[in-house]
Enzyme design. Structure first.
Site, PDB file in Angstrom:
ATOM      1  N   GLN A  71      -4.068  -1.654   9.684  1.00  0.00           N
ATOM      2  CA  GLN A  71      -3.969  -2.997   9.088  1.00  0.00           C
ATOM      3  C   GLN A  71      -4.518  -4.030  10.076  1.00  0.00           C
ATOM      4  O   GLN A  71      -4.161  -4.007  11.252  1.00  0.00           O
ATOM      5  CB  GLN A  71      -2.499  -3.301   8.746  1.00  0.00           C
ATOM      6  CG  GLN A  71      -2.298  -4.605   8.019  1.00  0.00           C
ATOM      7  CD  GLN A  71      -2.962  -4.631   6.633  1.00  0.00           C
ATOM      8  OE1 GLN A  71      -2.906  -3.656   5.899  1.00  0.00           O
ATOM      9  NE2 GLN A  71      -3.606  -5.735   6.291  1.00  0.00           N
TER      10      GLN A  71
ATOM     11  N   ASP B 114     -10.478   3.537   4.611  1.00  0.00           N
ATOM     12  CA  ASP B 114     -10.611   2.084   4.444  1.00  0.00           C
ATOM     13  C   ASP B 114     -12.051   1.648   4.746  1.00  0.00           C
ATOM     14  O   ASP B 114     -12.383   0.466   4.624  1.00  0.00           O
ATOM     15  CB  ASP B 114      -9.624   1.386   5.392  1.00  0.00           C
ATOM     16  CG  ASP B 114      -9.289  -0.036   4.967  1.00  0.00           C
ATOM     17  OD1 ASP B 114      -9.420  -0.348   3.768  1.00  0.00           O
ATOM     18  OD2 ASP B 114      -8.905  -0.846   5.838  1.00  0.00           O
TER      19      ASP B 114
ATOM     20  N   LYS C 202       0.841  -1.209   0.000  1.00  0.00           N
ATOM     21  CA  LYS C 202       0.000   0.000   0.000  1.00  0.00           C
ATOM     22  C   LYS C 202       0.871   1.253   0.000  1.00  0.00           C
ATOM     23  O   LYS C 202       0.591   2.223  -0.712  1.00  0.00           O
ATOM     24  CB  LYS C 202      -0.949  -0.019   1.212  1.00  0.00           C
ATOM     25  CG  LYS C 202      -2.075  -1.046   1.051  1.00  0.00           C
ATOM     26  CD  LYS C 202      -2.801  -1.359   2.350  1.00  0.00           C
ATOM     27  CE  LYS C 202      -3.755  -2.544   2.148  1.00  0.00           C
ATOM     28  NZ  LYS C 202      -4.332  -3.081   3.378  1.00  0.00           N
TER      29      LYS C 202
END
Ligand code: NAP
Length: 282
Positions: A99, A122, A55
């Site tokens: 994450q 996200d 990412k």
């Protein structure tokens, strides 16, 4: 038997990332601030380390700055929440990605909720899920958002279609079902307690596999002509759908890799630049 047409997520994601890079450059030029994504990783799980690095690399290529916060595996919920609140309050950070999984000793939901909704690129907070479900402005969960883009790219009509989503996780199954419902599909969720998965899948005009079990969905389960989206990613680069047999029944199918996967990162980058544009008032 005909062979299904492939839905090329790599090509579409490339176009989205190119467009996002143009927007990032234009925003940086106009405001003097580059869009910035903060990535937060707890512990050193090798797969998570790889995902975060991927990412960051994509961000760099698209002209998005990234700030990485690596926390030790023993980080407590309180410490993680504190870090996420600081990032939420930092005007130099426009998007935040935690994450996950974060480890069993951490309250993942409490951590997600410490992310300010305007930086939730996200799409993991309650606020983002609610906005998405009600069709209000906000950030979508990246993989579901990417799946909808792919369906649109290939002209898949959703209104009145029977969609079966296999999997009901908070980041994938549930939100993709809500997005399909918002587009007037008739949605059925299947999960580990579904009594007859094959029968449910066999009814579907659109199957979204989001399980994490290699080749669980077989060609014989697929209604001829159905559209098959395989979000699964299992060891050995294998999806949740048995590709070869499913491709002989479906009209359109995503490959693994090269289908849904690239769309997830593209959506993340796109939403980061959108978040920056809103926060910079540009
Ligand atoms: P998850 O949180 O483990 O959820 C799996 C879901 O599948 C659960 O709802 C579970 O049901 C259901 N399930 C498990 N076994 C089943 C079975 N035999 N029959 C029917 N349903 C079953 O997984 P996730 O995070 O949603 O991820 C799913 C897959 O997508 C994984 O392969 C993951 O690697 C992949 N993924 C890919 C991307 C991408 O960018 N391409 C992003 C995220 C995830 P219960 O709710 O009843 O337990």
């Amino acid at each position: 038997m005909t062979q299904a047409r492939l839905m090329d997520g790599t090509a579409l994601a490339r176009r989205i990332v190119e467009d996002t890079a143009r927007k990032a450059a234009e925003l940086t030029g106009r405001t003097g601030s580059a869009p910035c994504l903060a990535t937060v990783l707890v512990g050193e799980d090798p797969a998570s380390v790889t995902y975060v690095r991927m990412k960051q690399n994509r961000c760099r290529k698209a002209g998005i700055a990234s700030r990485h916060i690596a926390l030790p595996a023993a980080t407590t919920t309180g410490e993680l929440v504190g870090t996420l609140r600081e990032l939420s309050a930092d005007p130099a950070v426009h998007g935040i990605l935690l994450q996950h999984p974060v480890g069993d000793h951490v309250d993942e939901r409490a951590a997600f909720e410490a992310i300010a909704p305007e930086k939730d690129v996200d799409g993991v907070t309650f606020a983002s899920f609610a906005s998405m479900s009600f069709g209000l402005p906000g950030f979508v969960s990246c993989t579901p958002g990417g799946i909808l883009r792919l369906l649109d790219e290939y002209g898949v009509g959703l209104a009145g279609k029977r969609a079966v989503v296999v999997g009901r996780s908070a980041i994938l199954g549930k939100p993709v079902g809500m997005l399909l419902l918002a587009r007037d599909a008739t949605v059925t969720y299947c999960h580990s307690r579904t009594a007859d998965l094959s029968a449910a899948v066999g009814e579907a005009d659109l199957v979204v596999a989001a399980v994490g079990r290699a080749r669980l969905i077989r060609g014989q389960d697929i209604k001829p002509g159905a559209v098959v989206i395989d979000a699964g990613y299992n060891p050995g680069n294998v999806g949740d759908v048995d590709f070869d047999s499913a491709a002989r029944r479906a009209s359109l199918i995503t490959p693994v890799p090269g289908g849904v996967g690239p769309m997830t990162i593209a959506t993340l980058l796109e939403q980061t630049v959108e978040a920056a544009a809103r926060q910079l008032g540009a």
